[in-house]
Enzyme design. Structure first.
Site, mmCIF file in Angstrom:
data_model
loop_
_atom_site.group_PDB
_atom_site.id
_atom_site.type_symbol
_atom_site.label_atom_id
_atom_site.label_comp_id
_atom_site.label_asym_id
_atom_site.label_seq_id
_atom_site.Cartn_x
_atom_site.Cartn_y
_atom_site.Cartn_z
ATOM 1 N N LEU A 44 -1.281 6.655 -2.559
ATOM 2 C CA LEU A 44 -2.439 6.849 -3.430
ATOM 3 C C LEU A 44 -3.295 5.605 -3.589
ATOM 4 O O LEU A 44 -4.473 5.710 -3.930
ATOM 5 C CB LEU A 44 -1.985 7.327 -4.817
ATOM 6 N N ALA A 84 0.850 -1.189 0.000
ATOM 7 C CA ALA A 84 0.000 0.000 0.000
ATOM 8 C C ALA A 84 0.881 1.232 0.000
ATOM 9 O O ALA A 84 1.892 1.285 0.701
ATOM 10 C CB ALA A 84 -0.916 0.007 1.215
ATOM 11 N N ASP A 90 10.090 9.008 -10.029
ATOM 12 C CA ASP A 90 9.863 8.545 -8.657
ATOM 13 C C ASP A 90 10.571 7.219 -8.356
ATOM 14 O O ASP A 90 9.929 6.260 -7.911
ATOM 15 C CB ASP A 90 8.350 8.381 -8.450
#
Length: 681
Positions: A264, A261, A446
């Site tokens: 977002l 998780a 990222d």
């Protein structure tokens, strides 16, 4: 009674309330007496209609009512007959009520956050002041945990470096740092998704925070609290195209316990009904668009304010428009919460590197500088295949590709990934970004450890780097990509003049930039060894893939060629004139930062953190240098090297020109010795 004003009406109601509640107050007082009597062990009549628990509740309610009644009457009295004392009392009362309300609201929120750290994300978006208070409180709580460990280290007889790992873990300083790191990570998680993103970036900068803080923030990358069970099913049916019926028509075996998780969304396993293939489904959290709308609107206002203060908006002296950078960031971040855009990014990334379903080799769509198609990277790179036709705004379907998190050293050790393997993987990471920046002209912004994995094989094959999550990606123009390549080459060659030329091509120099001063500063950095390329380490294993069969150089000859290039650059630096000291801030004032380079800097920062977790001596330029031949193409690379060597000898600033200049100076000196000083002058 005649009621002439709203104030009179409210007073009348208070009076009525007082009379109406007369019997109730008497009952509450009687209950209080009974409760006190019983608490003292006195006999209480069995016929009493008020139980003790109820009596206590009525006592509390009665006292609260009396307080509110008195407060209301005081406020109304001050409004009808204002005096200095009553106005002051009213102001204090209002402030007290405001503070009490905020304290109660904060305590209630804290209870909810203990059950779910993400519970207040929506409320903070609706009430920025509440988040501001939470952030201020967090900073106040963190202050002693940031200062005290340093003081303890300072006054301690034994420094951290002098202690073993076990000895250091038993120290008070370590415990304080660990608690501070946990508090900081928890605080960022509670504040909202954008703050989680900030934590993810900071966790990759090991030089900015103590190790204990880095470890604590590391969980923000892929261990954000997730929804499971019924909540996961509800999230699934809300996100899936066609809802519940649409999902079950195409998928089966949905695992309602998420694999991971993030800020977002969360990822679950499932199976395609049509083929039986295992897939990973990414589900978006609720209210993401609403939260982004409000948070980004606030940040945009802050960016405008920073730009108005001129130099306050500079970073390292480089002028930039924070509004421009924010606008591009806003666009990228909104695309991140539309999984259709992420699917497009993931598909392009896989095609650029020539990677198909199952990690098999397919033809790459990216071309090198020479215009030829680049070789497939499937041998050393993997990314999940994306099912774009099955994905939607909140629902992303990908191939299930398990791997080990790139900075999970314990798991890598258990899997048999050696130190030499890790050095190779760090080099693969640099190789991947060299291609993204300079050939693909499209890169993931990222690359934190949560988005990078290591795929390990049971046979003798070398481990493979895995890229996940393409919610944030950025494109580069031709000159931007070409300029980045020239900057990298200029650093390899320690060529200050070429560096300035590359900066101009990139478009990062102002129109009125002092090019001579910029070149002098570059030369100074090279002379002082601030930018220096290290030679590639020799490795014993033959299983590592450096180049493909289409290229001329084999592993050893390519290493020798690169080593010669680095040595040549070092010799050129030694013969160059030493640059005079240049003020760094004055030089930085000649630069302007475009948004694409801000995202490139962010990617480099995160990549550097992951690279150093694999290889402590990692630096991007040194690790990428061996693959310049791949990006440029063998023919183009050899041609440029020959031209460069010719120029270095016969060019305007070449060694021959420098020797002629030295010879002329020597001849002039000899001539002056034969003549008078006046003639020489």
């Amino acid at each position: 009674m005649h009621i002439s004003t709203p104030v009179h009406a409210f007073l009348f109601l208070l009076g009525v309330s007082s009379r109406a509640h007369g019997s109730w107050t008497s009952s509450a007082e009687a209950a209080a007496t009974a409760a006190q009597s019983q608490s003292k062990g006195k006999e209480h009549n069995a016929w009493s209609p008020v139980p003790v628990d109820q009596a206590k509740e009525e006592i509390i309610s009665y006292r609260a009512w009396r307080f509110l009644k008195a407060t209301g009457q005081n406020i109304l009295t001050s409004l009808l007959h204002p005096t200095k004392e009553t106005v002051k009392a009213t102001a204090y009362t209002v402030i007290s009520i405001y503070l009490v309300t905020n304290i109660v609201e904060g305590m209630t929120a804290s209870k909810r956050q203990k059950l779910d750290a993400t519970s207040e994300w929506g409320r903070y978006a609706d009430k920025p002041a509440a988040r501001g208070q939470a952030l201020s409180l967090l900073m106040m709580q963190l202050t002693p945990y940031a200062i005290l460990p340093s003081l303890l280290d300072k006054f301690s007889k034994k420094k951290k470096d002098d202690l073993s790992e076990e000895e250091y873990k038993s120290t008070r300083a370590h415990k304080l740092r660990r608690r501070g790191g946990e508090m900081f990570a928890d605080g960022l998680l509670k504040l909202g998704p954008l703050y989680v993103k900030i934590g993810q970036i900071l966790s990759c900068r090991e030089n900015l925070f103590p190790d204990e803080w880095i470890i604590a923030m590391d969980r923000l990358q892929d261990r954000v609290p997730a929804k499971s069970g019924k909540e996961a099913w509800d999230l699934l049916y809300d996100a899936a195209p066609g809802g519940k019926a649409g999902f079950h028509k195409l998928f089966r075996d949905f695992d309602d316990v998420p694999l991971a998780a993030a800020s977002l969304g969360q990822v679950h396993r499932a199976t395609l009904r049509s083929s039986g293939e295992r897939v990973a489904i990414k589900l978006q959290r609720s209210r993401m668009r609403d939260i982004y709308d409000k948070d980004l609107a606030l940040m945009k206002k802050i960016a405008k304010i920073v730009d108005k203060f001129g130099k306050a908006g500079q970073v390292g002296g480089i002028e930039q428009s924070w509004v421009s950078i924010f606008n591009d960031a806003e666009s990228i971040m909104y695309r991140e919460i539309d999984y259709r855009d992420e699917a497009d990014n993931a598909i392009r990334f896989a095609n650029d590197f020539g990677i198909g379903l199952g990690g098999v080799e397919i033809e790459s769509t990216a071309k090198g500088v020479d215009g030829n198609v680049l070789p497939s990277a499937a041998e050393w790179l993997r990314t999940p295949y994306t099912y774009g036709d099955l994905s939607s705004e909140k629902f992303l379907v990908m191939e299930y590709v398990p791997s080990i998190k790139a900075n999970n050293n314990e798991a890598l050790d258990k899997a048999g990934v050696t130190l030499e393997d890790r050095e190779y993987l760090a080099e693969c990471l640099a190789r991947a970004y060299l291609r993204q920046f300079c050939a693909n002209k499209f890169f993931s912004t990222d690359p934190h450890a949560g988005n990078l994995g290591i795929e390990v094989f049971e046979n003798e094959r070398a481990p493979r780097l895995v890229f996940y999550d393409f919610g944030q990606a950025c494109s580069l123009a031709d000159d931007q990509a070409g300029g980045l390549l020239e900057v990298i080459e200029s650093i390899v060659d320690l060529d200050a003049k070429k560096s300035v030329s590359a900066f101009s091509r990139m478009g990062v120099l102002k129109d009125d930039a002092d090019l001579e001063m910029v070149q002098a500063k570059c030369q100074q950095n090279y002379d002082e060894g601030k930018l220096k390329v290290k030679k590639r380490k020799s490795r014993k294993s033959s299983r590592y893939t450096y180049n493909t069969k289409e290229q001329v150089f084999d592993k050893e000859s390519e290493k020798a060629e690169l080593d010669a290039r680095i040595d040549s650059a070092g010799q050129a630096k030694n013969t160059a004139e030493t640059a005079e000291g240049v003020n760094e801030l004055e030089v930085m004032a000649s630069f302007t930062l475009q948004s694409e380079y801000a995202f490139a800097a962010r990617a480099l920062s995160q990549m550097d953190g992951v690279g150093k977790s694999l290889d402590p001596e990692f630096d991007f330029i040194s690790a990428a240098a061996p693959y310049l031949v791949e990006v440029k193409g063998t023919g183009k690379y050899l041609k440029d090297e020959i031209k460069k060597k010719f120029t270095s000898v016969y060019g305007e600033d070449g060694t021959l020109a420098k020797k002629l200049k030295s010879f002329k100076s020597l001849a002039l000196g000899l001539k002056c010795q034969r003549r008078s000083k006046d003639v020489c002058e």
